[in-house]
Design a protein around this motif. Sequence first.
Motif, mmCIF file in Angstrom:
data_model
loop_
_atom_site.group_PDB
_atom_site.id
_atom_site.type_symbol
_atom_site.label_atom_id
_atom_site.label_comp_id
_atom_site.label_asym_id
_atom_site.label_seq_id
_atom_site.Cartn_x
_atom_site.Cartn_y
_atom_site.Cartn_z
ATOM 1 N N VAL A 45 28.673 22.766 -59.948
ATOM 2 C CA VAL A 45 28.733 22.687 -58.354
ATOM 3 C C VAL A 45 27.365 22.757 -58.047
ATOM 4 O O VAL A 45 26.915 21.681 -57.353
ATOM 5 N N GLY A 46 26.279 23.350 -58.417
ATOM 6 C CA GLY A 46 25.225 23.590 -58.270
ATOM 7 C C GLY A 46 24.160 22.316 -58.749
ATOM 8 O O GLY A 46 23.524 21.632 -58.182
ATOM 9 N N PHE A 47 24.677 21.866 -59.847
ATOM 10 C CA PHE A 47 24.172 20.749 -60.461
ATOM 11 C C PHE A 47 24.623 19.440 -59.711
ATOM 12 O O PHE A 47 23.363 18.524 -59.572
ATOM 13 N N ALA A 48 25.620 19.072 -59.460
ATOM 14 C CA ALA A 48 26.137 18.086 -58.502
ATOM 15 C C ALA A 48 25.161 18.136 -57.273
ATOM 16 O O ALA A 48 24.623 17.135 -56.737
ATOM 17 N N ALA A 49 25.036 19.203 -56.652
ATOM 18 C CA ALA A 49 24.347 19.284 -55.247
ATOM 19 C C ALA A 49 22.881 18.995 -55.600
ATOM 20 O O ALA A 49 22.144 18.329 -54.774
ATOM 21 N N MET A 50 22.344 19.305 -56.715
ATOM 22 C CA MET A 50 20.796 18.922 -57.033
ATOM 23 C C MET A 50 20.594 17.455 -57.153
ATOM 24 O O MET A 50 19.626 16.990 -56.750
ATOM 25 N N ILE A 51 21.831 16.809 -57.792
ATOM 26 C CA ILE A 51 21.678 15.382 -58.138
ATOM 27 C C ILE A 51 21.671 14.519 -56.622
ATOM 28 O O ILE A 51 20.887 13.731 -56.315
ATOM 29 N N ALA A 52 22.569 15.057 -55.671
ATOM 30 C CA ALA A 52 22.730 14.894 -54.346
ATOM 31 C C ALA A 52 21.419 14.666 -53.586
ATOM 32 O O ALA A 52 21.189 14.140 -52.922
ATOM 33 N N ALA A 53 20.820 15.884 -53.859
ATOM 34 C CA ALA A 53 19.534 16.108 -53.163
ATOM 35 C C ALA A 53 18.642 15.406 -53.557
ATOM 36 O O ALA A 53 17.236 14.933 -52.864
ATOM 37 N N MET A 55 18.880 12.064 -54.772
ATOM 38 C CA MET A 55 19.172 10.895 -54.323
ATOM 39 C C MET A 55 18.882 10.710 -52.886
ATOM 40 O O MET A 55 18.413 9.603 -52.341
ATOM 41 N N ALA A 56 19.156 11.897 -51.855
ATOM 42 C CA ALA A 56 18.671 11.800 -50.535
ATOM 43 C C ALA A 56 17.254 11.822 -50.476
ATOM 44 O O ALA A 56 16.857 11.313 -49.251
ATOM 45 N N ALA A 108 23.043 6.107 -53.316
ATOM 46 C CA ALA A 108 22.015 6.138 -54.135
ATOM 47 C C ALA A 108 20.768 5.080 -53.276
ATOM 48 O O ALA A 108 19.693 4.979 -53.797
ATOM 49 N N ALA A 109 21.128 4.869 -52.244
ATOM 50 C CA ALA A 109 20.071 3.708 -51.542
ATOM 51 C C ALA A 109 18.828 4.776 -51.097
ATOM 52 O O ALA A 109 18.937 5.662 -50.927
ATOM 53 N N THR A 110 17.775 3.976 -51.200
ATOM 54 C CA THR A 110 16.431 4.648 -50.625
ATOM 55 C C THR A 110 16.655 5.112 -49.049
ATOM 56 O O THR A 110 17.325 4.559 -48.483
ATOM 57 N N ASN A 111 16.065 6.206 -48.656
ATOM 58 C CA ASN A 111 16.295 6.767 -47.265
ATOM 59 C C ASN A 111 15.406 6.100 -46.292
ATOM 60 O O ASN A 111 15.819 6.733 -44.956
ATOM 61 N N ARG A 112 14.554 5.433 -46.651
ATOM 62 C CA ARG A 112 13.527 5.041 -45.317
ATOM 63 C C ARG A 112 14.544 3.863 -44.480
ATOM 64 O O ARG A 112 15.282 3.128 -44.734
ATOM 65 N N LEU A 113 13.905 3.889 -43.140
ATOM 66 C CA LEU A 113 14.454 3.061 -42.197
ATOM 67 C C LEU A 113 13.304 2.343 -41.633
ATOM 68 O O LEU A 113 12.043 2.859 -41.375
ATOM 69 N N ARG A 191 19.754 9.855 -44.866
ATOM 70 C CA ARG A 191 19.978 10.340 -46.355
ATOM 71 C C ARG A 191 21.439 9.852 -47.019
ATOM 72 O O ARG A 191 22.216 10.255 -46.166
ATOM 73 N N LEU A 192 21.552 9.631 -48.111
ATOM 74 C CA LEU A 192 22.916 9.465 -48.768
ATOM 75 C C LEU A 192 23.476 8.376 -48.195
ATOM 76 O O LEU A 192 24.826 8.373 -48.100
ATOM 77 N N GLY A 193 22.789 7.313 -47.537
ATOM 78 C CA GLY A 193 23.653 5.889 -47.303
ATOM 79 C C GLY A 193 24.304 6.099 -45.971
ATOM 80 O O GLY A 193 24.490 7.102 -45.341
#
Length: 287
Positions: A45-53, A55-56, A108-113, A191-193
Amino acid sequence: MTEDLERKTTPWLTGGLDWEGVAAALACLLVGLLLSWVWDPLFWVGFAAMIAALMAARWSNRVAPDLANGIVAPCDGVVVSVTRTDAPGEMRMTDSATTRIRISSSPAATNRLYAPIAGSLESLITEDGEHSVPFAMRPDADGLAVSYLLFESRAQQVGVRIATGGLGPRQELEAETGDIMRLGRVFGKRRLGGWCDVYVPANAGQLIWPGQTLVGGETVLGRLKSGMDEDEFESMSGEAGELPLGVTDDDEIEEDDYPEPDEADTPDDPAVMLARLKEATKNKPED
């Protein structure tokens, strides 16, 4: 300034990670390790949250094209549709009849606007999302975090609607109403599309199609109508059969009395020409 510092310290990179994203990823990993003491599967659970962070936190360097009156993609994603529709009231566009370019961005897209045009930010409206909506599965779903931005350049407007999930700090805008922006300038993060609707004038030239992959800040969506467009040039120069510029229907156009070349009676024999010249000299009255 943070972005400029990152570019100067890591010139060999085309992208990187935000520091707050890295810190969040490490915190998620630590939580996962602590949960694993209670029950081993909780570590994932913590590992999945780390991957999401992570990517964001992704961002990338972009170079805007050198194009006058150009419109570029505000974010990374894929064009879902291009349709004629009215702009939403929150956009505050002068002309509601616009063309909407709908863009879908993966987590997975980059977060810049990026600023879609060179001009000023005339209006900015944000709506907070609900924490019960982690992802934006549909562009018009309830509970999304939404931002409405209106950019203007030489009395022409481009609107941008940004939507994403309401869980967590998903949108962070770094611009204020009245800011002057160059084409492709970074004005915030998402963040996160999510979804991005770009509303352009109906008469703007379009260079994209559904299914096309876009690179935020670089891919050209179209071009705003300029004062030197072909249609305006034709209206200034006039069409065939029209009066010349500056001449009205009431004005009379003088016609020349010069004969056509085939109508002139010119003798071919030089002797005849000389005889006529002598006769004209005799008939000339003396002073």
